[in-house]
Design a protein around this motif. Structure first.
Motif, PDB file in Angstrom:
ATOM      1  N   THR A 117       1.013  -1.460  -0.191  1.00 37.87           N
ATOM      2  CA  THR A 117       0.077   0.103  -0.377  1.00 37.87           C
ATOM      3  C   THR A 117       1.226   1.355  -0.238  1.00 37.87           C
ATOM      4  O   THR A 117       0.674   2.295  -0.419  1.00 37.87           O
ATOM      5  CB  THR A 117      -0.874   0.146   1.294  1.00 37.87           C
ATOM      6  N   ALA A 118       2.030   1.396   0.444  1.00 38.27           N
ATOM      7  CA  ALA A 118       3.128   2.071   0.334  1.00 38.27           C
ATOM      8  C   ALA A 118       3.410   2.860  -0.623  1.00 38.27           C
ATOM      9  O   ALA A 118       3.925   3.848  -1.268  1.00 38.27           O
ATOM     10  CB  ALA A 118       4.352   1.840   1.162  1.00 38.27           C
ATOM     11  N   ALA A 169       0.745   3.659  -2.533  1.00 35.46           N
ATOM     12  CA  ALA A 169       0.663   5.706  -2.431  1.00 35.46           C
ATOM     13  C   ALA A 169       1.580   6.605  -3.147  1.00 35.46           C
ATOM     14  O   ALA A 169       1.002   7.786  -3.126  1.00 35.46           O
ATOM     15  CB  ALA A 169       0.359   5.706  -1.068  1.00 35.46           C
ATOM     16  N   GLN A 170       2.781   6.323  -2.709  1.00 34.61           N
ATOM     17  CA  GLN A 170       3.639   6.679  -3.194  1.00 34.61           C
ATOM     18  C   GLN A 170       3.934   6.735  -4.545  1.00 34.61           C
ATOM     19  O   GLN A 170       4.030   7.781  -5.427  1.00 34.61           O
ATOM     20  CB  GLN A 170       5.322   6.055  -3.384  1.00 34.61           C
ATOM     21  N   ASN A 187       1.276   9.772  -5.521  1.00 32.40           N
ATOM     22  CA  ASN A 187       1.829  10.942  -5.299  1.00 32.40           C
ATOM     23  C   ASN A 187       2.212  11.606  -6.814  1.00 32.40           C
ATOM     24  O   ASN A 187       2.985  12.733  -6.741  1.00 32.40           O
ATOM     25  CB  ASN A 187       2.691  10.405  -3.987  1.00 32.40           C
ATOM     26  N   HIS A 209      -9.307   2.547   5.519  1.00 33.19           N
ATOM     27  CA  HIS A 209      -7.966   3.703   6.068  1.00 33.19           C
ATOM     28  C   HIS A 209      -6.890   2.616   5.884  1.00 33.19           C
ATOM     29  O   HIS A 209      -5.491   3.065   6.751  1.00 33.19           O
ATOM     30  CB  HIS A 209      -8.696   3.912   7.682  1.00 33.19           C
ATOM     31  N   ILE A 210      -6.473   1.344   4.798  1.00 32.19           N
ATOM     32  CA  ILE A 210      -5.370   1.294   4.755  1.00 32.19           C
ATOM     33  C   ILE A 210      -4.567   2.061   3.568  1.00 32.19           C
ATOM     34  O   ILE A 210      -3.517   1.777   3.683  1.00 32.19           O
ATOM     35  CB  ILE A 210      -5.514  -0.611   4.150  1.00 32.19           C
ATOM     36  N   THR A 267      -5.609   5.609   1.698  1.00 32.89           N
ATOM     37  CA  THR A 267      -6.224   6.596   1.765  1.00 32.89           C
ATOM     38  C   THR A 267      -5.164   7.589   0.746  1.00 32.89           C
ATOM     39  O   THR A 267      -4.068   7.556   0.438  1.00 32.89           O
ATOM     40  CB  THR A 267      -6.532   6.918   3.111  1.00 32.89           C
ATOM     41  N   TYR A 268      -6.410   8.821   0.047  1.00 29.99           N
ATOM     42  CA  TYR A 268      -5.768  10.240  -0.394  1.00 29.99           C
ATOM     43  C   TYR A 268      -5.953  11.011  -0.337  1.00 29.99           C
ATOM     44  O   TYR A 268      -7.429  10.645  -0.214  1.00 29.99           O
ATOM     45  CB  TYR A 268      -5.382   9.040  -2.211  1.00 29.99           C
ATOM     46  N   PRO A 269      -6.148  12.512  -0.499  1.00 29.01           N
ATOM     47  CA  PRO A 269      -6.630  13.375   0.071  1.00 29.01           C
ATOM     48  C   PRO A 269      -7.069  13.317  -1.783  1.00 29.01           C
ATOM     49  O   PRO A 269      -6.785  13.190  -2.699  1.00 29.01           O
ATOM     50  CB  PRO A 269      -5.014  14.605   0.361  1.00 29.01           C
ATOM     51  N   ARG A 282      -6.322  16.588  -3.975  1.00 25.37           N
ATOM     52  CA  ARG A 282      -4.616  15.680  -5.197  1.00 25.37           C
ATOM     53  C   ARG A 282      -5.429  14.642  -5.888  1.00 25.37           C
ATOM     54  O   ARG A 282      -4.960  14.927  -7.463  1.00 25.37           O
ATOM     55  CB  ARG A 282      -4.270  14.884  -4.464  1.00 25.37           C
ATOM     56  N   THR A 326       3.861  10.599   2.868  1.00 24.28           N
ATOM     57  CA  THR A 326       2.957   9.262   2.096  1.00 24.28           C
ATOM     58  C   THR A 326       3.602   8.586   3.554  1.00 24.28           C
ATOM     59  O   THR A 326       2.948   7.109   3.963  1.00 24.28           O
ATOM     60  CB  THR A 326       2.666   8.676   0.866  1.00 24.28           C
ATOM     61  N   ASN A 386       2.199   4.416   6.320  1.00 20.62           N
ATOM     62  CA  ASN A 386       2.876   2.405   6.778  1.00 20.62           C
ATOM     63  C   ASN A 386       3.249   2.384   7.562  1.00 20.62           C
ATOM     64  O   ASN A 386       4.277   1.347   7.279  1.00 20.62           O
ATOM     65  CB  ASN A 386       2.940   2.373   5.224  1.00 20.62           C
ATOM     66  N   GLN A 400      -5.041  16.562   5.823  1.00 20.59           N
ATOM     67  CA  GLN A 400      -5.563  16.018   4.506  1.00 20.59           C
ATOM     68  C   GLN A 400      -4.933  14.626   4.222  1.00 20.59           C
ATOM     69  O   GLN A 400      -5.785  13.917   2.827  1.00 20.59           O
ATOM     70  CB  GLN A 400      -4.749  16.890   2.651  1.00 20.59           C
ATOM     71  N   PHE A 401      -3.675  14.130   4.210  1.00 18.71           N
ATOM     72  CA  PHE A 401      -3.959  12.900   4.727  1.00 18.71           C
ATOM     73  C   PHE A 401      -4.205  12.106   4.657  1.00 18.71           C
ATOM     74  O   PHE A 401      -4.140  10.614   4.972  1.00 18.71           O
ATOM     75  CB  PHE A 401      -2.466  12.511   4.027  1.00 18.71           C
ATOM     76  N   ARG A 410      -7.352   8.643  11.193  1.00 18.82           N
ATOM     77  CA  ARG A 410      -6.412   6.810  11.173  1.00 18.82           C
ATOM     78  C   ARG A 410      -6.634   5.823  12.776  1.00 18.82           C
ATOM     79  O   ARG A 410      -7.186   6.973  12.860  1.00 18.82           O
ATOM     80  CB  ARG A 410      -5.119   6.667  10.503  1.00 18.82           C
TER      81      ARG A 410
END
Lengths: 342, 450
Positions: free
Chosen positions: A2-3, A6-7, A10, A180-181, A183-185, A188, B251, B255, B279-280, B285
């Motif tokens: 998930t990281a 998310a990147q 981004n 919530h695993i 999420t992203y604004p 964005r 980000t 995690n 925002q994130f 959480r």
């Protein structure tokens, strides 16, 4: 995992801004053959369209409430935006949505600035060398920056996200993950979708309209189009306006992510030129592809694990990638033969 | 036709009057016995010039402009204009509201650009070109440390503005530098019990830290304080000063296994990073079975306004807050509000207080001669400036006073009420051994700057 995702998001987000600026740069280069170092300043001017729009919307009417005291013991001044005074709740909604609505101001203003810039200055340098074009447009960028600094001051202007678009989207839940695993604004995501829409719109405009067809033909062979009795210069001037408008809306919508100041264009300009070179000079799809790829690369390079391994890599990764691409493909990823090759 | 007749008696009388006049003239500036020559001596220049060197551009510009407002208000009050402000509440006070040693104060201003080199250059210009007898102002510790080092070299007293690094009165302290503002170590002592009470003692913290002296020492102090509670530090990541988009730094937090994000940011950095953290979705959480929390160990009214709704419920520490109920705070809030139409920030307050304390020290010393002014400030115990009983400690030139613990107001009744004071850590609890941070103050004797 998930990281990484998310990147990736981004990177797409950052890449979208790079791609939008590089798209305008490539349009101008492909049509007019001008290396426009003032293009970053157009991005900045677009951002200041959002600032100006909000300023106009939030001009306040001041009333005094004698029943309340200020912390220093005088009757409290109550400030209400005039538009809210006139339109009530609708006025408050308009103020709240000032950033997306500012695009309506940015498009005509930036197109007009672009056309004025092309007619007033750039056209005198068509037949000059690229080095001279770079010098004059770089000088123009400095002048624009200083003018903005004179009127707006040197400090950044934070712009708010509309209240409905704050918070995060639970993207993980869309794909069946636990809440919530991932999420992203929301804003964005809005910016990413907006950018994709603008990029798609520009491509569709060039692909599916007669105007676009003529411009593409002019990009391929300017003289031949001229022999057909078409005033290609006039169309290229409009393309310059279009490129300015694209940079402008990109800047306006980016303001909640990066509070604009007079110098913000320079920060994006350098990276955007790298994007253009990596994508291939004069290639519109190349600019978009390279924008997203370099954005993603920069995002992955900023992960803690990567930076622990190679400290500072996030600051130089784009330039390393550019070196690698130019070594392996000197024309860039989608560069055309003969462009910028003498 | 009159005739000049000079007899012995007239001659003695004339010489006596002339001699007394000649003797009295220089004592205008030197009531005491210190008529030594020193850098920018008002006795020589005939002017008392204060140099206000603050960031008017850059990441900390808002705080700098507020500080400048505080300085200008202080000059008004020192010169007897306005309502007198804290001259009415400072105890003991030597200033009479007629300037310093009977002469009006003038000032020059400069823009440090939130940049250490520009701050140092600006201070040098004020001393060499403008003839400033005292320089004051800063919003970053880098600016403060650079200026106080210069001050020591040139023999001109520097009263720092907003600087929170342990180094300012620790390893980089100087005889010619004085700090009224509190510091990172004290923030750690003050905030720790509140963090334990609100969030428990089993937490995993992730630090994002502004990459310069203040950020480093705050990170160190807060890390030490939270680890003493039983918290684990997951990561400490440095971020460049003046960054706008923190997405690439936020980000990884998601995690990381952390359940608390500690933002060692100030000014625009914090105004950007905190809303972006919100925002994130960090505050929505759950991590390790707990609500994810954000802590901003040092924050101010201006930052809280800039960060908007994101600041609600966030705990931090502060040097001073306009909503305190003591007489000094009320007097300053009234003066400042009437002058500028808004309540003062802690940046304005510390600037104002520093200017007043310097002027008062000169008045008490009876001279501008720096060693005597320094001695008047060292060990000076005072009250009535909004921070309770305060000591300008002689050993490191750090003010010892209570520290406020604040929280972003959940339900502000007006646009001014963005912070709630939730606790005051007494001066005795935040007083520490000056030896732990090392450093040497240096000599009293001034250098000649020109």
């Amino acid at each position: 995992m998930t990281a990484l995702f998310a990147q990736l998001l981004n990177g797409l987000d950052k890449g979208a801004a790079y791609a939008l600026i590089a798209l305008g740069l490539t349009l101008v280069f492909g049509t007019l053959g001008v290396v426009n170092f003032a293009h970053g300043a157009l991005f900045m001017l677009g951002a200041f369209c959002a600032v100006t729009f909000r300023y106009l919307l939030t001009i306040e009417v001041v009333t005094t409430d004698p029943t309340q005291l200020s912390p220093w013991g005088q009757p409290l001044q109550v400030r209400t935006p005039i538009i809210q005074d006139w339109l009530g709740d609708w006025g408050a909604v308009i103020v709240d949505y000032s950033v997306p609505l500012s695009v309506l101001l940015a498009i005509p203003v930036m197109a007009a600035i672009g056309i004025a810039m092309e007619r007033g200055l750039i056209r005198h340098f068509y037949k000059r060398t690229h080095a001279e074009q770079i010098l004059v447009t770089f000088g123009l960028a400095i002048v624009i920056g200083e003018v903005v600094k004179t009127f707006y001051g040197p400090n950044p202007y934070p712009q708010p996200i509309p209240s409905d678009l704050r918070g995060t989207a639970d993207i993980g839940a869309w794909f069946g993950l636990a809440p919530h695993i991932l999420t992203y604004p929301i804003w964005r995501l809005v910016y990413l979708l907006f950018s994709l829409g603008v990029i798609g719109g520009v491509f569709a405009f060039l692909r599916f309209t007669t105007f676009g067809m003529v411009v593409r033909a002019g990009m391929a062979d300017r003289e031949a189009v001229g022999f057909l009795g078409i005033d290609i210069d006039r169309r290229f001037t409009i393309v310059f306006g279009l490129a300015a408008a694209v940079a402008g809306v990109a800047g306006a919508m980016y303001t909640p992510l990066l509070p604009p100041n007079y110098n913000m264009g320079m920060d994006f300009l350098v990276i955007s030129f790298v994007v253009v070179v990596v994508g291939g000079m004069g290639s519109l799809p190349g600019a978009v592809l390279a924008g997203f790829l370099l954005g993603i690369l920069q995002s992955f390079a900023s992960m803690t694990e990567v930076k622990t391994l190679i400290p500072g890599i996030d600051q130089v990764i784009i330039y390393l990638a550019a070196v690698a691409v130019l070594l392996l493909r000197p024309r860039g990823l989608l560069g055309r033969r003969g462009v910028m090759e003498s | 036709m009159s005739k000049l007749v000079m007899n012995r008696r007239k001659l003695i009388r004339t010489l006596g009057i002339g001699g007394a006049t000649a003797l009295a003239a220089p004592s205008f500036f030197t009531r005491g016995a210190w008529a030594q020559q020193f850098c920018n001596s008002p006795e020589v220049s005939g002017k008392i010039i204060f140099g206000f060197n603050v960031p008017q551009t850059g990441s900390y510009a808002e705080e700098g402009m507020e500080q400048l407002n505080g300085y200008m208000l202080a000059v008004k009050h020192i010169n007897g204009e306005g309502d007198g402000g804290l001259l009415n509440t400072l105890k003991p006070v030597a200033l009479k509201g007629n300037g310093v040693l009977g002469r009006k104060v003038e000032f020059v201003t400069g823009d440090t650009q939130t940049n250490t080199d520009a701050a140092r250059d600006g201070a040098r210009r004020m001393i060499e070109r403008d003839g400033a007898v005292m320089v004051t102002g800063s919003v970053t510790s880098g600016e403060a440390i650079a200026q106080q080092s210069l001050a020591q070299e040139m023999g001109v007293i520097y009263m720092s503005g907003l600087t929170h690094s342990n180094d300012t009165t620790g390893k980089d302290k100087r005889r010619y530098g004085f700090r009224h503002f509190f510091m990172a170590h004290q923030s750690g002592i003050a905030i720790a019990p509140f963090l334990a009470q609100e969030y428990g003692t089993d937490r995993r913290a992730y630090h994002l830290t502004a990459d310069y002296t203040w950020g480093w020492t705050q990170e160190e102090s807060i890390k030490a304080a939270t680890e003493a509670l039983g918290w684990e530090t997951v990561a400490t990541i440095r971020t460049p000063l003046g960054l706008g988009d923190y997405s690439q730094y936020l980000t990884p937090v998601l995690n990381s296994g952390a359940d608390v994000l500690i933002l060692n940011h100030y000014g625009h950095d914090m105004v950007n990073s905190l809303p972006q953290a919100v925002q994130f979705g960090l505050r929505d959480r759950q991590a390790n079975g707990k609500n994810f929390e954000i802590v901003v160990p040092m924050f101010s009214e201006l930052m809280a306004v800039g960060a908007g709704d994101a600041v609600r419920g966030i705990i931090g520490t502060s040097n001073w807050q306009w909503s305190l109920e003591d007489e000094g705070t009320k007097a300053f809030t009234k003066s400042y509000g009437e002058a500028y139409g808004a309540p003062p920030s802690q940046s304005a307050h510390t600037g104002y207080v520093q200017a007043i304390l310097y002027a008062d020290a000169v008045e008490r010393a009876g001279t501008f001669y720096p060693p005597e002014v320094i001695k008047a400030l060292e060990g000076f115990e005072f009250d009535g400036m909004g921070n309770g009983p305060t000591l300008y400690r002689a050993e490191d030139h750090q003010c010892m006073k209570e520290v406020l613990v604040v929280r972003g107001n959940e339900n502000p009744a007006s646009r001014f009420e963005v912070l709630d004071v939730i606790g005051k850590t007494p001066r005795e609890e935040v007083t520490y051994d000056p030896a732990i941070f090392g450093g040497e103050l240096g000599p009293y004797e001034p250098n000649q700057c020109a």
